[in-house]
Design an enzyme around this catalytic site. Structure first.
Site, PDB file in Angstrom:
ATOM      1  N   LYS A   1       4.970   3.135  -2.952  1.00 42.98           N
ATOM      2  CA  LYS A   1       3.605   3.639  -3.118  1.00 42.98           C
ATOM      3  C   LYS A   1       3.560   4.892  -3.994  1.00 42.98           C
ATOM      4  CE  LYS A   1       1.355   1.410   0.759  1.00 42.98           C
ATOM      5  NZ  LYS A   1       0.775   1.496   2.086  1.00 42.98           N
TER       6      LYS A   1
ATOM      7  N   ARG B   1       7.306  -1.745   6.744  1.00 44.47           N
ATOM      8  CA  ARG B   1       6.856  -2.761   5.766  1.00 44.47           C
ATOM      9  C   ARG B   1       7.372  -2.379   4.382  1.00 44.47           C
ATOM     10  NH1 ARG B   1       2.534  -3.661   2.356  1.00 44.47           N
ATOM     11  NH2 ARG B   1       1.657  -5.763   2.398  1.00 44.47           N
TER      12      ARG B   1
HETATM   13  C1  9MG Z   1      -1.291  -4.730   3.418  1.00 50.86           C
HETATM   14  N1  9MG Z   1      -0.742  -3.393   3.403  1.00 50.86           N
HETATM   15  C2  9MG Z   1      -0.472  -2.618   2.317  1.00 50.86           C
HETATM   16  N2  9MG Z   1       0.021  -1.438   2.699  1.00 50.86           N
HETATM   17  C3  9MG Z   1       0.064  -1.456   4.054  1.00 50.86           C
HETATM   18  C4  9MG Z   1       0.438  -0.528   5.031  1.00 50.86           C
HETATM   19  O1  9MG Z   1       0.857   0.688   4.707  1.00 50.86           O
HETATM   20  N3  9MG Z   1       0.357  -0.881   6.333  1.00 50.86           N
HETATM   21  C5  9MG Z   1      -0.115  -2.112   6.674  1.00 50.86           C
HETATM   22  N4  9MG Z   1      -0.190  -2.401   7.996  1.00 50.86           N
HETATM   23  N5  9MG Z   1      -0.492  -3.038   5.794  1.00 50.86           N
HETATM   24  C6  9MG Z   1      -0.414  -2.701   4.505  1.00 50.86           C
END
Ligand code: 9MG
Length: 289
Positions: free
Chosen positions: A234, A268
């Site tokens: 990010k 994630r």
């Molecule tokens: C779909 N998506 C993109 N970034 C995310 C994040 O930080 N958390 C979650 N739960 N979904 C995300």
């Protein structure tokens, strides 16, 4: 086990549950990102895009991802909404193919009630909603589906959320929002023991907000449900390291380790193999005397 007849629980570690039988959240788990959006493929053809997505999903499962998060609508800053039929056409074939070929848990990244329902019928094990069930009928649908739901914090909407995010105290405000959403879910009949929370890094937050949330991540454990985080590649990493998106792997692994050390249960990421290795090392330190 008949999935329909079980109420899944992620936070009640003592109780019997279909979800607990599949996976134990006592160690941080890696969730692989699987975007099935035209901008995530260079060709543009639907069949090729689906085949590529399934291939990538299987690869991430091989690399140690416990969850594969399948999404058909980009939530990047500035992203435009996608029609429900188009979202379904992107994600459902991918979920069905992954369910046939891997035992990894499938998460559906959507805010649409219709997509949640169809994804569940196709085998999805978890709902990941960046809008925390605020869209039409999402609460009612999730109350009927016996699978865990991740509620994420977002200030604004993807189209404009990074315009001027502002908070007096970001950690307190995000905590407050998530506690309120849990209450709303409980009133709608969604038990807290099938909820997961996520502070939503990058969703209506400046670099300073994101760093502060990460530094204070432990505070989210007071809510008493598992914590999911997503910081992979990010802008917050690009801003600190001054690197473009394709050079953010090391920074992404670094923040994943910090999150795991501070209580995150699900991380994630795009770079699954590297993160799995780093989390294994982190877990060894967490367990040391
Ligand atoms: C779909 N998506 C993109 N970034 C995310 C994040 O930080 N958390 C979650 N739960 N979904 C995300």
């Amino acid at each position: 086990m008949d999935k329909q007849n079980e109420t899944a629980t992620v936070s009640d570690c003592s109780g019997f549950s279909y979800f607990k039988r599949l996976f134990d959240l006592t160690e941080p788990a890696v969730m692989g990102v699987l975007n099935v959006t035209p901008d995530s493929f260079s060709d543009g053809g639907r069949h090729l895009a689906i085949d590529s997505a399934v291939g990538r999903g299987l690869e991430m499962a091989e690399q140690g991802a416990i969850f594969i998060d399948v999404g058909g609508e980009s939530t990047r800053p500035g992203a435009a909404p996608v029609a429900t039929d188009e979202e379904l056409a992107r994600v459902i074939p991918v979920i069905e193919a992954l369910k046939r070929q891997t035992t990894a848990l499938i998460s559906i990244d959507t805010s649409s009630a219709k997509v949640m329902e169809e994804a569940y019928s196709s085998g999805a094990d978890l709902i990941n909603d960046v809008r925390a069930l605020r869209q039409h009928e999402a609460l009612e649908v999730c109350a009927k589906l016996p699978i865990p739901v991740c509620l994420m914090h977002m200030q604004g909407e993807p189209g404009s959320m990074q315009d001027n995010p502002s908070y007096e105290n970001v950690t307190n405000q995000v905590l407050y929002y998530l506690k309120e959403r849990i209450k709303v879910c409980e009133r709608a009949g969604i038990n807290k023991n099938r909820l997961i929370i996520d502070p939503g890094f990058g969703f209506g937050k400046s670099l300073a907000h994101n760093l502060s949330l990460l530094k204070n991540l432990r505070e989210f454990k007071q809510i008493g449900v598992p914590l999911l985080v997503g910081m992979s590649r990010k802008r917050m990493i690009g801003e600190v390291l001054e690197k473009p998106v394709e050079q953010r792997m090391v920074g992404s692994v670094a923040v994943a380790v910090i999150a795991a050390m501070n209580g995150a249960s699900i991380i994630r990421v795009h770079d699954v193999a590297e993160t799995v290795e780093a989390i294994k090392m982190t877990q060894a330190v967490i367990e040391a005397k």
